[in-house]
Design a protein around this motif. Structure first.
Motif, PDB file in Angstrom:
ATOM      1  N   ARG A  19     -11.153  11.680 -74.417  1.00 19.01           N
ATOM      2  CA  ARG A  19     -10.123  11.968 -73.666  1.00 19.01           C
ATOM      3  C   ARG A  19     -10.083  11.203 -72.361  1.00 19.01           C
ATOM      4  NH1 ARG A  19      -8.342  17.621 -70.624  1.00 19.01           N
ATOM      5  NH2 ARG A  19      -6.219  17.624 -71.174  1.00 19.01           N
ATOM      6  N   LEU A  20      -9.006  10.414 -72.033  1.00 17.85           N
ATOM      7  CA  LEU A  20      -8.810   9.606 -70.733  1.00 17.85           C
ATOM      8  C   LEU A  20      -7.943  10.458 -69.767  1.00 17.85           C
ATOM      9  CD1 LEU A  20      -8.361   6.063 -71.982  1.00 17.85           C
ATOM     10  CD2 LEU A  20     -10.675   7.243 -71.664  1.00 17.85           C
ATOM     11  N   SER A  21      -8.278  10.439 -68.597  1.00 17.10           N
ATOM     12  CA  SER A  21      -7.536  10.896 -67.533  1.00 17.10           C
ATOM     13  C   SER A  21      -7.167   9.903 -66.560  1.00 17.10           C
ATOM     14  CB  SER A  21      -8.264  12.055 -66.965  1.00 17.10           C
ATOM     15  OG  SER A  21      -8.819  13.293 -67.805  1.00 17.10           O
ATOM     16  N   CYS A  22      -5.829  10.343 -66.077  1.00 16.44           N
ATOM     17  CA  CYS A  22      -5.628   9.348 -64.714  1.00 16.44           C
ATOM     18  C   CYS A  22      -4.917  10.268 -63.794  1.00 16.44           C
ATOM     19  CB  CYS A  22      -4.707   8.422 -65.464  1.00 16.44           C
ATOM     20  SG  CYS A  22      -3.730   7.312 -63.974  1.00 16.44           S
ATOM     21  N   MET A  34       5.162   7.316 -67.193  1.00 17.78           N
ATOM     22  CA  MET A  34       3.837   6.970 -67.099  1.00 17.78           C
ATOM     23  C   MET A  34       3.427   6.339 -68.597  1.00 17.78           C
ATOM     24  SD  MET A  34       1.898   9.826 -64.740  1.00 17.78           S
ATOM     25  CE  MET A  34       0.713   8.588 -64.329  1.00 17.78           C
ATOM     26  N   ALA A  35       2.324   5.571 -68.342  1.00 14.26           N
ATOM     27  CA  ALA A  35       1.997   4.754 -69.508  1.00 14.26           C
ATOM     28  C   ALA A  35       0.398   4.386 -69.543  1.00 14.26           C
ATOM     29  CB  ALA A  35       2.766   3.553 -69.786  1.00 14.26           C
ATOM     30  N   TRP A  36      -0.029   4.339 -70.839  1.00 12.92           N
ATOM     31  CA  TRP A  36      -1.266   3.763 -70.826  1.00 12.92           C
ATOM     32  C   TRP A  36      -1.353   2.292 -71.669  1.00 12.92           C
ATOM     33  CZ3 TRP A  36      -5.849   5.804 -68.968  1.00 12.92           C
ATOM     34  CH2 TRP A  36      -5.828   6.986 -68.560  1.00 12.92           C
ATOM     35  N   TYR A  37      -2.164   1.456 -71.050  1.00  4.75           N
ATOM     36  CA  TYR A  37      -2.000   0.188 -71.791  1.00  4.75           C
ATOM     37  C   TYR A  37      -3.688  -0.121 -71.998  1.00  4.75           C
ATOM     38  CZ  TYR A  37       2.638  -1.234 -70.097  1.00  4.75           C
ATOM     39  OH  TYR A  37       4.036  -1.146 -70.010  1.00  4.75           O
ATOM     40  N   ARG A  38      -3.832  -1.201 -72.860  1.00  8.14           N
ATOM     41  CA  ARG A  38      -5.158  -1.495 -72.863  1.00  8.14           C
ATOM     42  C   ARG A  38      -5.410  -3.079 -73.223  1.00  8.14           C
ATOM     43  NH1 ARG A  38      -6.246   0.984 -79.136  1.00  8.14           N
ATOM     44  NH2 ARG A  38      -4.999  -0.550 -80.355  1.00  8.14           N
ATOM     45  N   GLN A  39      -6.542  -3.629 -73.003  1.00  6.17           N
ATOM     46  CA  GLN A  39      -6.697  -5.071 -72.948  1.00  6.17           C
ATOM     47  C   GLN A  39      -8.044  -5.212 -73.684  1.00  6.17           C
ATOM     48  OE1 GLN A  39      -6.196  -7.253 -69.257  1.00  6.17           O
ATOM     49  NE2 GLN A  39      -5.758  -9.083 -70.525  1.00  6.17           N
ATOM     50  N   ALA A  40      -8.180  -5.925 -74.692  1.00  3.64           N
ATOM     51  CA  ALA A  40      -9.427  -6.180 -75.532  1.00  3.64           C
ATOM     52  C   ALA A  40      -9.564  -7.654 -75.022  1.00  3.64           C
ATOM     53  CB  ALA A  40      -9.339  -5.975 -76.859  1.00  3.64           C
ATOM     54  N   PRO A  41     -10.849  -8.079 -75.015  1.00  3.35           N
ATOM     55  CA  PRO A  41     -11.562  -9.480 -74.537  1.00  3.35           C
ATOM     56  C   PRO A  41     -10.679 -10.592 -75.270  1.00  3.35           C
ATOM     57  CG  PRO A  41     -13.355  -7.790 -74.597  1.00  3.35           C
ATOM     58  CD  PRO A  41     -12.055  -7.049 -75.243  1.00  3.35           C
ATOM     59  N   ASP A  72       0.304  16.544 -66.595  1.00  7.44           N
ATOM     60  CA  ASP A  72       0.345  17.704 -66.024  1.00  7.44           C
ATOM     61  C   ASP A  72       0.839  17.595 -64.681  1.00  7.44           C
ATOM     62  OD1 ASP A  72      -2.285  20.206 -65.134  1.00  7.44           O
ATOM     63  OD2 ASP A  72      -0.143  19.886 -64.446  1.00  7.44           O
ATOM     64  N   ASN A  73       2.061  17.708 -64.584  1.00  4.92           N
ATOM     65  CA  ASN A  73       2.388  17.406 -63.094  1.00  4.92           C
ATOM     66  C   ASN A  73       2.210  18.252 -62.166  1.00  4.92           C
ATOM     67  OD1 ASN A  73       4.494  15.440 -64.518  1.00  4.92           O
ATOM     68  ND2 ASN A  73       5.894  16.964 -64.493  1.00  4.92           N
ATOM     69  N   THR A  74       1.730  19.330 -62.435  1.00 12.09           N
ATOM     70  CA  THR A  74       0.888  20.178 -61.381  1.00 12.09           C
ATOM     71  C   THR A  74      -0.248  19.598 -60.482  1.00 12.09           C
ATOM     72  OG1 THR A  74       1.758  22.314 -62.223  1.00 12.09           O
ATOM     73  CG2 THR A  74      -0.108  22.340 -60.631  1.00 12.09           C
ATOM     74  N   ASN A  75      -0.934  18.642 -61.734  1.00  8.45           N
ATOM     75  CA  ASN A  75      -2.115  18.114 -60.815  1.00  8.45           C
ATOM     76  C   ASN A  75      -2.072  16.668 -60.879  1.00  8.45           C
ATOM     77  OD1 ASN A  75      -3.771  20.499 -60.785  1.00  8.45           O
ATOM     78  ND2 ASN A  75      -3.828  20.527 -63.146  1.00  8.45           N
ATOM     79  N   SER A  76      -0.929  16.182 -61.223  1.00  9.54           N
ATOM     80  CA  SER A  76      -0.458  14.746 -60.817  1.00  9.54           C
ATOM     81  C   SER A  76      -1.402  13.801 -61.787  1.00  9.54           C
ATOM     82  CB  SER A  76      -0.551  14.109 -59.645  1.00  9.54           C
ATOM     83  OG  SER A  76       0.433  15.006 -58.655  1.00  9.54           O
ATOM     84  N   THR A  77      -1.550  14.321 -62.950  1.00  8.29           N
ATOM     85  CA  THR A  77      -2.360  13.525 -64.087  1.00  8.29           C
ATOM     86  C   THR A  77      -1.821  13.377 -65.358  1.00  8.29           C
ATOM     87  OG1 THR A  77      -4.384  14.846 -62.952  1.00  8.29           O
ATOM     88  CG2 THR A  77      -4.797  13.878 -65.157  1.00  8.29           C
ATOM     89  N   VAL A  78      -2.231  12.304 -65.770  1.00 10.11           N
ATOM     90  CA  VAL A  78      -1.640  12.157 -67.135  1.00 10.11           C
ATOM     91  C   VAL A  78      -2.983  11.849 -68.156  1.00 10.11           C
ATOM     92  CG1 VAL A  78      -1.428   9.316 -66.854  1.00 10.11           C
ATOM     93  CG2 VAL A  78      -0.303  10.538 -68.577  1.00 10.11           C
ATOM     94  N   TYR A  79      -2.978  12.090 -69.410  1.00  9.91           N
ATOM     95  CA  TYR A  79      -4.208  12.314 -70.260  1.00  9.91           C
ATOM     96  C   TYR A  79      -3.806  11.391 -71.470  1.00  9.91           C
ATOM     97  CZ  TYR A  79      -5.338  16.216 -67.622  1.00  9.91           C
ATOM     98  OH  TYR A  79      -5.503  17.171 -66.372  1.00  9.91           O
ATOM     99  N   LEU A  80      -4.845  10.907 -72.225  1.00 12.26           N
ATOM    100  CA  LEU A  80      -4.895  10.222 -73.545  1.00 12.26           C
ATOM    101  C   LEU A  80      -5.688  10.778 -74.301  1.00 12.26           C
ATOM    102  CD1 LEU A  80      -3.004   8.029 -75.061  1.00 12.26           C
ATOM    103  CD2 LEU A  80      -4.712   6.493 -74.459  1.00 12.26           C
TER     104      LEU A  80
END
Length: 111
Positions: A19-22, A34-41, A72-80
């Motif tokens: 579980r990722l948090s931002c 909001m968004a999650w991106y990823r980059q592999a080598p 979670d807008n209360t904690n200004s956090t996005v999860y994956l």
């Protein structure tokens, strides 16, 4: 100035979960998608998932049914939440809000 700080990456075996948090430094993020991106080598950065201000979500075909984005807008956090991880999910994962980017967190899926 908004700062985004990701956490939760690491090494996991195939089939495992992470579980990722931002966390955003400002509560203005509640007004943005909001968004999650990823980059592999050797690859370009790719979109993984997005979530709108209202909570609507969109996923890349490669992660549909396995990943879940939430906020979670209360904690200004996005999860994956990432389940049933595969070696192809190995990448640096980045949080994005408008023009702001986090520093990235490494996810490695390997036995």
């Amino acid at each position: 100035q908004v700062q985004l700080v990701e956490s939760g990456g690491g090494l996991v075996q195939p089939g495992g979960s992470l579980r990722l948090s931002c966390a955003a430094s400002s509560n203005i993020f509640i007004f943005y998608n909001m968004a999650w991106y990823r980059q592999a080598p050797g690859n370009q950065r790719e979109l993984v998932a997005t979530i709108t201000k209202g909570g609507s979500t969109l996923y890349a075909d490669s992660v549909k049914g396995r990943f879940t984005i939430s906020r979670d807008n209360t904690n200004s956090t996005v999860y994956l939440q990432m389940n049933t991880l595969k070696p192809d999910d190995t990448a640096v994962y980045y949080c994005n809000v408008d023009k702001w980017w986090g520093q990235g967190t490494q996810v490695t899926v390997s036995s």
